[in-house]
Design a protein around this motif. Structure first.
Motif, PDB file in Angstrom:
ATOM      1  N   LEU A  22      -6.240  -6.698   7.680  1.00 15.81           N
ATOM      2  CA  LEU A  22      -5.268  -7.198   6.720  1.00 15.81           C
ATOM      3  C   LEU A  22      -3.832  -6.856   7.140  1.00 15.81           C
ATOM      4  CD1 LEU A  22      -7.059  -6.191   3.387  1.00 15.81           C
ATOM      5  CD2 LEU A  22      -7.038  -8.437   4.493  1.00 15.81           C
ATOM      6  N   THR A  23      -2.935  -7.765   6.854  1.00 16.72           N
ATOM      7  CA  THR A  23      -1.506  -7.497   7.031  1.00 16.72           C
ATOM      8  C   THR A  23      -0.972  -7.044   5.689  1.00 16.72           C
ATOM      9  OG1 THR A  23      -1.340  -9.205   8.732  1.00 16.72           O
ATOM     10  CG2 THR A  23       0.711  -8.467   7.726  1.00 16.72           C
ATOM     11  N   VAL A  24      -0.729  -5.737   5.580  1.00 18.55           N
ATOM     12  CA  VAL A  24      -0.266  -5.158   4.316  1.00 18.55           C
ATOM     13  C   VAL A  24       1.177  -4.694   4.470  1.00 18.55           C
ATOM     14  CG1 VAL A  24      -2.580  -4.509   3.557  1.00 18.55           C
ATOM     15  CG2 VAL A  24      -1.230  -2.901   4.925  1.00 18.55           C
ATOM     16  N   GLY A  25       1.780  -4.244   3.364  1.00 19.42           N
ATOM     17  CA  GLY A  25       3.193  -3.904   3.392  1.00 19.42           C
ATOM     18  C   GLY A  25       3.503  -2.530   2.848  1.00 19.42           C
ATOM     19  N   ALA A  26       4.635  -1.996   3.314  1.00 21.20           N
ATOM     20  CA  ALA A  26       5.239  -0.802   2.725  1.00 21.20           C
ATOM     21  C   ALA A  26       6.627  -1.199   2.240  1.00 21.20           C
ATOM     22  CB  ALA A  26       5.338   0.319   3.751  1.00 21.20           C
ATOM     23  N   VAL A  27       7.012  -0.718   1.068  1.00 15.81           N
ATOM     24  CA  VAL A  27       8.362  -0.915   0.553  1.00 15.81           C
ATOM     25  C   VAL A  27       8.972   0.472   0.385  1.00 15.81           C
ATOM     26  CG1 VAL A  27       9.793  -1.938  -1.262  1.00 15.81           C
ATOM     27  CG2 VAL A  27       7.606  -2.996  -0.668  1.00 15.81           C
ATOM     28  N   LEU A  28      10.097   0.700   1.039  1.00 15.55           N
ATOM     29  CA  LEU A  28      10.694   2.035   1.010  1.00 15.55           C
ATOM     30  C   LEU A  28      12.202   1.932   0.895  1.00 15.55           C
ATOM     31  CD1 LEU A  28      11.010   3.440   4.586  1.00 15.55           C
ATOM     32  CD2 LEU A  28       9.736   1.359   4.230  1.00 15.55           C
ATOM     33  N   SER A  29      12.803   2.941   0.304  1.00 16.59           N
ATOM     34  CA  SER A  29      14.261   2.945   0.124  1.00 16.59           C
ATOM     35  C   SER A  29      14.923   3.599   1.325  1.00 16.59           C
ATOM     36  CB  SER A  29      14.636   3.675  -1.167  1.00 16.59           C
ATOM     37  OG  SER A  29      14.304   5.053  -1.062  1.00 16.59           O
ATOM     38  N   VAL A  32       0.814  -1.217   0.000  1.00 12.50           N
ATOM     39  CA  VAL A  32       0.000   0.000   0.000  1.00 12.50           C
ATOM     40  C   VAL A  32       0.849   1.269   0.000  1.00 12.50           C
ATOM     41  CG1 VAL A  32      -1.999  -1.124   1.056  1.00 12.50           C
ATOM     42  CG2 VAL A  32      -0.270  -0.051   2.528  1.00 12.50           C
ATOM     43  N   ILE A  33       2.157   1.135   0.293  1.00 16.83           N
ATOM     44  CA  ILE A  33       3.071   2.279   0.235  1.00 16.83           C
ATOM     45  C   ILE A  33       4.330   1.839  -0.509  1.00 16.83           C
ATOM     46  CG2 ILE A  33       4.617   3.772   1.578  1.00 16.83           C
ATOM     47  CD1 ILE A  33       2.524   3.804   3.792  1.00 16.83           C
ATOM     48  N   ALA A  34       4.730   2.612  -1.512  1.00 16.61           N
ATOM     49  CA  ALA A  34       6.003   2.407  -2.212  1.00 16.61           C
ATOM     50  C   ALA A  34       6.684   3.773  -2.263  1.00 16.61           C
ATOM     51  CB  ALA A  34       5.783   1.841  -3.606  1.00 16.61           C
ATOM     52  N   ALA A  35       7.718   3.944  -1.466  1.00 18.65           N
ATOM     53  CA  ALA A  35       8.303   5.271  -1.277  1.00 18.65           C
ATOM     54  C   ALA A  35       9.795   5.280  -1.574  1.00 18.65           C
ATOM     55  CB  ALA A  35       8.062   5.748   0.158  1.00 18.65           C
ATOM     56  N   ILE A  36      10.189   6.104  -2.543  1.00 19.37           N
ATOM     57  CA  ILE A  36      11.611   6.409  -2.734  1.00 19.37           C
ATOM     58  C   ILE A  36      11.899   7.579  -1.804  1.00 19.37           C
ATOM     59  CG2 ILE A  36      13.398   7.095  -4.368  1.00 19.37           C
ATOM     60  CD1 ILE A  36      11.701   5.856  -6.594  1.00 19.37           C
ATOM     61  N   THR A  37      12.582   7.295  -0.710  1.00 20.99           N
ATOM     62  CA  THR A  37      12.660   8.243   0.396  1.00 20.99           C
ATOM     63  C   THR A  37      13.947   8.023   1.179  1.00 20.99           C
ATOM     64  OG1 THR A  37      11.496   8.941   2.423  1.00 20.99           O
ATOM     65  CG2 THR A  37      11.405   6.632   1.898  1.00 20.99           C
ATOM     66  N   SER A  38      14.287   8.942   2.012  1.00 18.84           N
ATOM     67  CA  SER A  38      15.351   8.869   3.020  1.00 18.84           C
ATOM     68  C   SER A  38      16.726   9.162   2.474  1.00 18.84           C
ATOM     69  CB  SER A  38      15.371   7.526   3.763  1.00 18.84           C
ATOM     70  OG  SER A  38      16.497   6.757   3.430  1.00 18.84           O
ATOM     71  N   LYS A  88      -0.125  -0.487  -9.341  1.00 21.66           N
ATOM     72  CA  LYS A  88      -1.395  -1.012  -8.842  1.00 21.66           C
ATOM     73  C   LYS A  88      -2.157   0.108  -8.130  1.00 21.66           C
ATOM     74  CE  LYS A  88      -1.096  -5.307 -10.195  1.00 21.66           C
ATOM     75  NZ  LYS A  88      -0.045  -5.113 -11.193  1.00 21.66           N
ATOM     76  N   PRO A  89      -3.470   0.155  -8.266  1.00 14.59           N
ATOM     77  CA  PRO A  89      -4.242   1.311  -7.794  1.00 14.59           C
ATOM     78  C   PRO A  89      -4.225   1.507  -6.278  1.00 14.59           C
ATOM     79  CG  PRO A  89      -5.697  -0.439  -8.574  1.00 14.59           C
ATOM     80  CD  PRO A  89      -4.318  -0.821  -8.981  1.00 14.59           C
ATOM     81  N   TRP A  90      -3.915   0.466  -5.507  1.00 14.34           N
ATOM     82  CA  TRP A  90      -3.909   0.617  -4.042  1.00 14.34           C
ATOM     83  C   TRP A  90      -2.541   1.055  -3.494  1.00 14.34           C
ATOM     84  CZ3 TRP A  90      -5.246  -3.995  -6.541  1.00 14.34           C
ATOM     85  CH2 TRP A  90      -4.215  -4.944  -6.672  1.00 14.34           C
ATOM     86  N   VAL A  91      -1.571   1.272  -4.388  1.00 17.11           N
ATOM     87  CA  VAL A  91      -0.224   1.645  -3.947  1.00 17.11           C
ATOM     88  C   VAL A  91      -0.098   3.166  -3.872  1.00 17.11           C
ATOM     89  CG1 VAL A  91       2.245   1.495  -4.414  1.00 17.11           C
ATOM     90  CG2 VAL A  91       0.750  -0.427  -5.015  1.00 17.11           C
ATOM     91  N   LYS A  92       0.257   3.663  -2.701  1.00 16.79           N
ATOM     92  CA  LYS A  92       0.567   5.091  -2.540  1.00 16.79           C
ATOM     93  C   LYS A  92       2.057   5.266  -2.831  1.00 16.79           C
ATOM     94  CE  LYS A  92       0.464   8.953   0.741  1.00 16.79           C
ATOM     95  NZ  LYS A  92      -0.016   9.441   2.052  1.00 16.79           N
ATOM     96  N   ALA A  93       2.374   5.847  -3.981  1.00 14.98           N
ATOM     97  CA  ALA A  93       3.769   6.000  -4.405  1.00 14.98           C
ATOM     98  C   ALA A  93       4.234   7.430  -4.147  1.00 14.98           C
ATOM     99  CB  ALA A  93       3.912   5.661  -5.888  1.00 14.98           C
ATOM    100  N   SER A  94       5.533   7.587  -3.890  1.00 14.63           N
ATOM    101  CA  SER A  94       6.067   8.940  -3.643  1.00 14.63           C
ATOM    102  C   SER A  94       7.563   8.969  -3.919  1.00 14.63           C
ATOM    103  CB  SER A  94       5.790   9.379  -2.197  1.00 14.63           C
ATOM    104  OG  SER A  94       6.386   8.481  -1.274  1.00 14.63           O
ATOM    105  N   LEU A  95       8.045  10.149  -4.270  1.00 14.75           N
ATOM    106  CA  LEU A  95       9.474  10.400  -4.477  1.00 14.75           C
ATOM    107  C   LEU A  95       9.852  11.615  -3.637  1.00 14.75           C
ATOM    108  CD1 LEU A  95      12.244  10.184  -5.948  1.00 14.75           C
ATOM    109  CD2 LEU A  95      11.271  11.584  -7.777  1.00 14.75           C
ATOM    110  N   ALA A  96      10.747  11.402  -2.659  1.00 14.36           N
ATOM    111  CA  ALA A  96      11.208  12.491  -1.786  1.00 14.36           C
ATOM    112  C   ALA A  96      12.733  12.522  -1.822  1.00 14.36           C
ATOM    113  CB  ALA A  96      10.712  12.280  -0.358  1.00 14.36           C
TER     114      ALA A  96
END
Length: 890
Positions: free
Chosen positions: A524-531, A428-434, A462-470
């Motif tokens: 639900l057990t959902v996931g975040a993938v972040l850099s 639900v979260i895919a973040a290029i961050t940090s 996928k429509p349920w993924v909140k994507a971001s670039l910081a």
């Protein structure tokens, strides 16, 4: 009178017609013996002692002890280290400035000169932790998030602007500029510092402490620095030396090269796992070996950044040609680069091929063996090979608390007129961050190239993924644009959301209401993938139970796949325009493509973006502030409050009182992090902090985050131990900040129980397992317990920074005897605790602790005092380090 080592070592260095005084290690070696094979990081410490030798804080014996470290690669001696400067970010910087302002109030009340409360070392504060990902996935996201940041944080920014005017040697890098560690690496860090002292231009190594544990990122530039708590940093900038034991140094030998398709992120996750297993807490790690000759500085920075994750004090890379090349690329002056080369070569700090320093212990990695990896679901050191991620996710899901009650059903939901289904494992979260990865052009270009290939084939997020670039600095936006990769990242929803830490610090913002609703409905057990570098429980988002660290290109890949249960090595990410399956290897960029893109990063980009780094936006410049030496506190503020730490302080310290009849506030397991202890992320309306804000007229939508309210002790003490994933063993089977108030055996929020105990006049204790206080260097993880009434923490072991912070706040850290734990003692939390003879306390000594069980049975333990040095004992006897500093001023 005989000459001191300081005097003997003074020498002159000529660099391109300029003359610098410096303290020569080869000259000192005439008295100290051969020091050539000292680790380079230890040579930096040795120079620091030589330069500051005064036979009081730094003695001849201290210098000989450090030089004599070579005999056993170990030395049991406390030294006083004085860093050249201090680096802060705003989450930790605001409470530090609040403390400085409160110290001025205390000095004023006690009849002293308030202007003595001033930084004596240069301080840079970078505002990078306050931007939240409220808006995402469109071209307006950046402007909207910045607008909200300025609105929400106006009070804090007024306060920082006042501090900028009120205090000497205090600079603020305004919001929207970049992440403090990347600004430090690209601009602030100098490798070798120089300044005029007594009419001479003096050169010496650039050194620092920072209020963020990832300060170690600057180690990549040959700069010795690490994270300390805000409390220690305040003392350092007020002229107090950092008290430390001469460290053991672990050598990490790198050889070979990364294979095609393997990133610096994969490398650092492997290094982190290896070093955690080896055991490096409280030690220096220094990298050496022929593998460094081809390791770009940005890759070194990725490894150095994660020193807190592998547990080390620092992850040091000596200066070499790659260092000089990076300094030239990032716009440092020709004179500065020449000084760095000449100085490090003259001092034996330069890395030569084949160097083999003496180390306390060492380990090695052939980089050609590194695999594509993630780390998760909740610790940075838990590396998982890419193909094993589905299995690791399923195992973590089976370990969920209250697993038997989980419905495990897919939930249908509607969003923007479309029907979708959310399941366990959804990303639900895919973040290029940090800071860890957004400083590294190769992994960011790789993410952009992967996005380009995916878009051209017709893949979508996928429509349920909140994507971001910081990104970590504006330079990143420049080079992604020049490489013409920005449109493809935008197309997949990775639009620019801000220049700051965002998701990695817990500022991921709300998920769309339909997604949050579906997660709650299905448990639900959902996931975040972040850099990022941190994935501790409850940190990223309150409804996301598993969090995975990954390289930026893998973040994009998981946004396309949309589920942690998909094996990206064998299963398709999606289908192309013709319905043909597309696999990760089909869109992964080649090394040649990445190298060609990285070549477009230019010096002009750095010079342009850093030319006005302290200027800020018009909104920042228009903030009006008072010129007064003391702050005009607003009693109605819910952001900035006069801290109570100095309210009862007198000119002399009171005798240390024994602890009698203490009750257990919380009994905790292993690897309890400062994220568990200190408030971070969202503030829930039903929590004690939420109730406080509602009671002060703050609407739920204006709560902001705990981090943004660190300047208000009322909010922070209510959020201490309130993490939604903390497990207090006094209330088994329950997650969250609750405890048992023993009289009446009532279950209460930890804050409410602590306040009840304070009314009863009962001191409090915390019991814990191994690695208590690991993670970020959060000062509130010590300040919060202090305000709750905690006098002592008894654990199996402590993480370095947190142990120091506890002492800095007057809390006693004790370790159970070897082989003894809360479990072997059969503790339930109903016990009473006595700690006696505290006036006779010795650094590293034995402290008797008596436990009285509910049935009247008593047991006495010989615990180990984890006040490790004489300076720390002085701070503890003064009821904290800042009290000691104030008394010195008076």
């Amino acid at each position: 009178m005989s000459s001191t080592l300081r005097q003997i070592s003074q020498h002159t260095l000529e660099v391109e017609g300029r003359y610098y005084r410096y303290y020569s290690l080869p000259r000192a070696a005439q008295q100290l013996g051969d020091i050539a094979r000292l680790p380079k990081s230890m040579k930096v410490l040795l120079e620091n002692l030589l330069r500051w030798q005064d036979e009081s804080s730094v003695t001849t014996e201290d210098i000989h002890a450090l030089a004599g470290w070579l005999e056993n690669a170990h030395a049991d001696r406390e030294i006083a280290y004085r860093p050249a400067r201090v680096l802060m970010q705003d989450f930790t910087g605001v409470p530090a400035v609040v403390d400085l302002a409160a110290m001025r109030e205390a000095v004023k009340r006690l009849g002293g000169d308030v202007n003595k409360v001033n930084p004596l070392s240069p301080v840079d504060l970078v505002i990078d932790h306050s931007v939240t990902v409220d808006h995402f996935g469109d071209d307006d996201a950046f402007e909207e998030n910045v607008r909200l940041e300025m609105e929400r944080n106006h009070e804090r920014y007024v306060f920082l602007r006042w501090g900028q005017k009120a205090f000497n040697q205090f600079r603020v890098v305004p919001p929207g500029t970049g992440i403090c560690h990347q600004v430090n690496l690209e601009y602030l860090g100098q490798s070798i510092w120089h300044e005029v002292q007594d009419g001479h231009e003096v050169a010496y190594p650039d050194t620092l402490v920072g209020t963020d544990s990832h300060t170690t990122m600057i180690n990549a530039l040959g700069v010795l620095g690490w994270g300390v708590g805000g409390i220690e940093a305040e003392a350092a900038m007020l002229g107090q030396p950092v008290s430390m034991l001469i460290p053991d140094v672990v050598g990490f030998k790198l050889s070979g090269k990364l294979r095609p398709g393997i990133t610096a992120t994969d490398l650092v996750l492997t290094v982190t796992q290896m070093l955690r297993k080896h055991g490096v807490v409280g030690k220096f790690v220094e990298f050496y070996g022929d593998g460094l000759s081809d390791l770009p500085l940005a890759d070194r920075a990725t490894i150095a950044n994660m020193a807190p994750e592998y547990g080390a004090t620092c992850g040091f890379f000596p200066v070499d040609d790659i260092t000089l090349g990076y300094m030239k690329l990032t716009g440092r002056s020709t004179e500065q680069v020449a000084l760095v080369e000449a100085y490090t070569k003259a001092q034996g700090m330069w890395r030569n091929p084949g160097d083999e320093p003496v180390f306390t212990s060492s380990l090695a990695l052939d980089m050609s063996t590194v695999e594509a990896s993630l780390a998760g679901p909740k610790r940075p050191q838990d590396r998982v090979s890419l193909g094993d991620v589905p299995r690791a996710f399923q195992q973590s899901n089976q370990l969920e608390v209250n697993q038997a009650q989980k419905p495990h059903k897919a939930i249908n939901y509607s969003d923007k007129g479309q029907q979708h289904q959310l399941t366990d494992g959804a990303v639900v979260i895919a973040a290029i961050t940090s800071c860890t990865n957004t400083s590294n052009p190769s992994v960011l270009m790789a993410a952009g190239l992967l996005a380009k290939k995916a878009v051209l084939l017709g893949l979508t997020r996928k429509p349920w993924v909140k994507a971001s670039l910081a990104p970590g600095s504006k330079v990143v936006s420049d080079y992604l644009a020049v490489a013409r990769l920005t449109p493809y990242l935008d197309k997949l929803g990775f639009n620019l959301v801000g220049y700051g830490c965002t998701t990695c610090i817990g500022n991921s913002g709300p998920l769309p209401a339909a997604i949050e609703g579906a997660i709650k409905e299905g448990d639900l057990t959902v996931g975040a993938v972040l850099s990022g570098n941190r994935n501790f429980e409850g940190r990223i988002h309150p409804y996301v139970k598993t969090n995975w660290l990954a390289s930026p290109p893998l973040v994009v890949a998981y946004a396309l796949a949309g589920n942690m249960n998909i094996n990206l090595q064998t299963e398709p990410l999606g289908e192309d325009k013709t319905g043909k399956p597309v696999y990760l290897q089909d869109i992964w960029p080649t090394p040649e493509e990445i190298a060609e893109a990285v070549q477009q990063v230019s010096t002009d980009m750095f010079r342009k973006e850093y030319a006005e780094v302290f200027e800020g936006t018009p909104e920042w410049q228009q903030i009006k502030v008072s010129e007064a030496a003391t702050y005009d506190w607003d009693d109605g503020s819910t952001y900035i409050r006069l801290s109570p730490f100095f309210d009862d302080m007198g000119k002399t310290p009171k005798p240390v009182e024994d602890i009698k009849g203490a009750r257990v506030l919380a009994m905790l397991g292993d690897s309890v992090t400062t994220d568990h202890i200190s408030p971070a992320g969202n503030i829930k309306a039903e929590s004690p902090a939420g109730r406080y804000l509602l009671g002060h007229g703050v609407e739920r939508g204006e709560f902001n985050s705990y981090g943004s309210r660190r300047g208000n002790h009322e909010v922070m003490m209510r959020g201490t131990f309130a993490n939604i994933r903390i497990r207090n063993e006094m209330v088994p089977g329950i997650e969250g900040g609750v405890t048992r108030y023993i009289p009446g055996n009532k279950q209460l929020d930890i804050y409410d129980a602590a306040m009840q105990y304070q009314q009863d006049g009962v001191p409090l204790a915390v019991i814990a397992g191994k690695e208590y206080g690991s993670g970020s260097s959060r000062d509130w993880a010590a300040k919060g317990p202090r305000l709750l009434g905690v006098r002592v923490v008894i654990a199996e072991s402590f993480e370095r920074i947190h142990r120091s912070n506890l002492i800095g706040m007057g809390i006693l850290p004790l370790e159970f005897p070897q082989g003894v734990t809360r479990k072997t003692l059969g503790l339930s939390g109903d016990e009473q605790i006595d700690v006696e003879n505290l006036m006779q306390l010795k650094a590293g000594g034995t402290v008797k602790v008596t436990l009285t069980y509910a049935d009247g049975r008593r047991e006495t333990l010989d615990t180990r005092c984890r006040i490790d040095t004489g300076n720390e004992l002085t701070y503890y006897r003064n009821d904290g380090i800042l009290h000691y500093v104030i008394r010195n001023m008076l």
